[in-house]
Design a protein around this motif. Sequence first.
Motif, PDB file in Angstrom:
ATOM      1  N   ASN A  29      48.695  21.194  30.657  1.00 58.83           N
ATOM      2  CA  ASN A  29      47.700  21.234  29.585  1.00 58.83           C
ATOM      3  C   ASN A  29      46.277  21.432  30.073  1.00 58.83           C
ATOM      4  OD1 ASN A  29      47.233  18.786  30.791  1.00 58.83           O
ATOM      5  ND2 ASN A  29      47.762  17.544  29.015  1.00 58.83           N
ATOM      6  N   HIS A  30      46.118  21.914  31.302  1.00 60.70           N
ATOM      7  CA  HIS A  30      44.764  22.122  31.811  1.00 60.70           C
ATOM      8  C   HIS A  30      44.744  23.345  32.712  1.00 60.70           C
ATOM      9  CE1 HIS A  30      40.657  20.689  32.408  1.00 60.70           C
ATOM     10  NE2 HIS A  30      40.766  21.150  33.649  1.00 60.70           N
ATOM     11  N   ILE A  31      43.630  24.092  32.644  1.00 55.85           N
ATOM     12  CA  ILE A  31      43.456  25.315  33.438  1.00 55.85           C
ATOM     13  C   ILE A  31      42.164  25.210  34.233  1.00 55.85           C
ATOM     14  CG2 ILE A  31      43.258  27.829  33.394  1.00 55.85           C
ATOM     15  CD1 ILE A  31      44.508  27.739  30.571  1.00 55.85           C
ATOM     16  N   GLU A  32      42.254  25.497  35.526  1.00 53.85           N
ATOM     17  CA  GLU A  32      41.077  25.576  36.394  1.00 53.85           C
ATOM     18  C   GLU A  32      40.808  27.043  36.693  1.00 53.85           C
ATOM     19  OE1 GLU A  32      39.307  22.975  37.917  1.00 53.85           O
ATOM     20  OE2 GLU A  32      40.444  21.383  36.910  1.00 53.85           O
ATOM     21  N   LEU A  33      39.582  27.504  36.415  1.00 53.83           N
ATOM     22  CA  LEU A  33      39.186  28.887  36.687  1.00 53.83           C
ATOM     23  C   LEU A  33      38.039  28.904  37.693  1.00 53.83           C
ATOM     24  CD1 LEU A  33      39.077  30.342  33.045  1.00 53.83           C
ATOM     25  CD2 LEU A  33      40.988  30.357  34.660  1.00 53.83           C
ATOM     26  N   ASP A  34      38.161  29.732  38.721  1.00 45.70           N
ATOM     27  CA  ASP A  34      37.105  29.890  39.715  1.00 45.70           C
ATOM     28  C   ASP A  34      36.800  31.374  39.880  1.00 45.70           C
ATOM     29  OD1 ASP A  34      36.472  27.184  41.274  1.00 45.70           O
ATOM     30  OD2 ASP A  34      38.598  27.183  40.724  1.00 45.70           O
ATOM     31  N   GLY A  35      35.602  31.789  39.444  1.00 45.21           N
ATOM     32  CA  GLY A  35      35.210  33.186  39.519  1.00 45.21           C
ATOM     33  C   GLY A  35      34.561  33.525  40.845  1.00 45.21           C
ATOM     34  N   HIS A  36      34.826  34.743  41.327  1.00 44.92           N
ATOM     35  CA  HIS A  36      34.307  35.188  42.627  1.00 44.92           C
ATOM     36  C   HIS A  36      33.852  36.644  42.549  1.00 44.92           C
ATOM     37  CE1 HIS A  36      36.016  31.616  44.655  1.00 44.92           C
ATOM     38  NE2 HIS A  36      37.034  31.781  43.817  1.00 44.92           N
ATOM     39  N   SER A  37      33.018  37.024  43.515  1.00 50.57           N
ATOM     40  CA  SER A  37      32.559  38.405  43.618  1.00 50.57           C
ATOM     41  C   SER A  37      32.603  38.847  45.075  1.00 50.57           C
ATOM     42  CB  SER A  37      31.117  38.527  43.096  1.00 50.57           C
ATOM     43  OG  SER A  37      30.212  37.935  44.025  1.00 50.57           O
ATOM     44  N   ASP A  38      32.328  40.134  45.296  1.00 51.34           N
ATOM     45  CA  ASP A  38      32.100  40.583  46.664  1.00 51.34           C
ATOM     46  C   ASP A  38      30.610  40.414  46.972  1.00 51.34           C
ATOM     47  OD1 ASP A  38      30.686  42.704  45.541  1.00 51.34           O
ATOM     48  OD2 ASP A  38      32.381  44.082  45.646  1.00 51.34           O
ATOM     49  N   ASN A  39      30.121  41.037  48.055  1.00 50.57           N
ATOM     50  CA  ASN A  39      28.717  40.856  48.436  1.00 50.57           C
ATOM     51  C   ASN A  39      27.877  42.100  48.173  1.00 50.57           C
ATOM     52  OD1 ASN A  39      29.676  42.563  50.417  1.00 50.57           O
ATOM     53  ND2 ASN A  39      28.673  41.471  52.122  1.00 50.57           N
ATOM     54  N   SER A  40      28.344  42.940  47.219  1.00 52.86           N
ATOM     55  CA  SER A  40      27.659  44.221  47.005  1.00 52.86           C
ATOM     56  C   SER A  40      26.253  44.054  46.442  1.00 52.86           C
ATOM     57  CB  SER A  40      28.473  45.108  46.058  1.00 52.86           C
ATOM     58  OG  SER A  40      29.719  45.429  46.643  1.00 52.86           O
ATOM     59  N   GLY A  41      26.041  43.102  45.572  1.00 52.06           N
ATOM     60  CA  GLY A  41      24.721  42.915  44.977  1.00 52.06           C
ATOM     61  C   GLY A  41      23.970  41.766  45.626  1.00 52.06           C
ATOM     62  N   ASN A  42      22.856  41.379  45.002  1.00 50.53           N
ATOM     63  CA  ASN A  42      22.151  40.202  45.512  1.00 50.53           C
ATOM     64  C   ASN A  42      22.868  38.935  45.041  1.00 50.53           C
ATOM     65  OD1 ASN A  42      21.058  39.287  42.894  1.00 50.53           O
ATOM     66  ND2 ASN A  42      19.733  41.106  43.030  1.00 50.53           N
ATOM     67  N   ARG A  43      22.437  37.807  45.545  1.00 52.51           N
ATOM     68  CA  ARG A  43      23.165  36.567  45.298  1.00 52.51           C
ATOM     69  C   ARG A  43      23.201  36.214  43.816  1.00 52.51           C
ATOM     70  NH1 ARG A  43      21.293  30.929  47.962  1.00 52.51           N
ATOM     71  NH2 ARG A  43      19.795  31.078  46.224  1.00 52.51           N
ATOM     72  N   LEU A  44      22.117  36.376  43.117  1.00 52.15           N
ATOM     73  CA  LEU A  44      22.079  36.025  41.698  1.00 52.15           C
ATOM     74  C   LEU A  44      22.951  36.960  40.865  1.00 52.15           C
ATOM     75  CD1 LEU A  44      18.287  35.136  41.182  1.00 52.15           C
ATOM     76  CD2 LEU A  44      20.238  33.579  41.425  1.00 52.15           C
ATOM     77  N   THR A  45      22.922  38.243  41.192  1.00 53.64           N
ATOM     78  CA  THR A  45      23.769  39.203  40.473  1.00 53.64           C
ATOM     79  C   THR A  45      25.244  38.900  40.705  1.00 53.64           C
ATOM     80  OG1 THR A  45      22.075  40.934  40.636  1.00 53.64           O
ATOM     81  CG2 THR A  45      24.345  41.639  40.210  1.00 53.64           C
ATOM     82  N   ASN A  46      25.574  38.610  41.925  1.00 59.75           N
ATOM     83  CA  ASN A  46      26.973  38.311  42.248  1.00 59.75           C
ATOM     84  C   ASN A  46      27.453  37.044  41.547  1.00 59.75           C
ATOM     85  OD1 ASN A  46      27.131  40.561  43.867  1.00 59.75           O
ATOM     86  ND2 ASN A  46      26.658  39.442  45.767  1.00 59.75           N
ATOM     87  N   ARG A  47      26.580  36.054  41.481  1.00 61.76           N
ATOM     88  CA  ARG A  47      26.976  34.820  40.797  1.00 61.76           C
ATOM     89  C   ARG A  47      27.202  35.078  39.311  1.00 61.76           C
ATOM     90  NH1 ARG A  47      23.444  29.309  40.911  1.00 61.76           N
ATOM     91  NH2 ARG A  47      22.148  30.527  39.483  1.00 61.76           N
TER      92      ARG A  47
END
Length: 301
Positions: free
Chosen positions: A207-225
């Motif tokens: 009954n619970h879902i954990e989601l963790d989003g990720h990116s590559d390093n193509s953009g700057n840190r704020l854009t990637n986040r």
Amino acid sequence: MRQRYLALLSVFASLPAMALTFQTRLENIEWTVEGDKFECRLTQPITDFGAGEFVRRAGEQATFRLKTYNPMLGGGSATLLAAAAPWQPGREDINLGTVRIGSGDVLFNSSQVQAGRLISGLMDGRSPVIRRASSDGRVSEVRLLPVKFNKAFSDYQSCVAKLLPQNFDQVKQSEVGFPGGGIDLDAAAKARLQVMLEYMKADPTVNHIELDGHSDNSGNRLTNRELSRRRALAVMDFFKANGIQESQITLRFHGERYPLAPNTNNANRAKNRRVAVRLERGAPAEQVAPQATKPGVTATS
């Protein structure tokens, strides 16, 4: 502890002397079929011993296990056979290898290959036999008989047809990819999430879902986040659109911080554009981190 060990003493010409065989009398043989969406079991009770049982979990092939309330067989190793019946002259037993006998209620679980060959043998009139020789030369064996097997196997196959595509161990974690670099779920991602969704609907304890989003390093840190956040939101929106409450979902986003592979080429960067999805049983709402930017949402930089 039970003092009665004798089910039916049978001496076959192919067996060494002093072979003690546990089996059910021919006229009392029965197979039972039980199961649900998660597991199917095909069982033959063995008089004064326990039962032999084929078990097939969702998403897997069957294994064979021997259950007992009788310690007569003892520990150590034993030989697993698909034995020819005495009324089948000229046929030899098929040796399926050794199994390690334990000390609990379930003496052993076979491999999937061994179970498959036992089932084929039963269809061909052979008997699953577990044979153990002691240090003094005495032989003890447990034997199942193929009587009434075909009908029971048909019922078992009907149960198998209703199993979920995967079991909890297989479905509880998944990586949903965004290989194209965007934030939209492609067909492969939706198909993977649909399998997880079907399992949640079948098993209310999940009954619970954990989601963790990720990116590559193509953009700057704020854009990637921000990209990692929007990808995680896309997965959350899929679950919400299919009946899962937002309160059941914890969402985090990490930008480029936790790559699966070094961001040194396009193939690796595609692997890193992802959302990790994890299903849990009974996860409390308090798991949400104190620094969450909103209920159920956490950012890491």
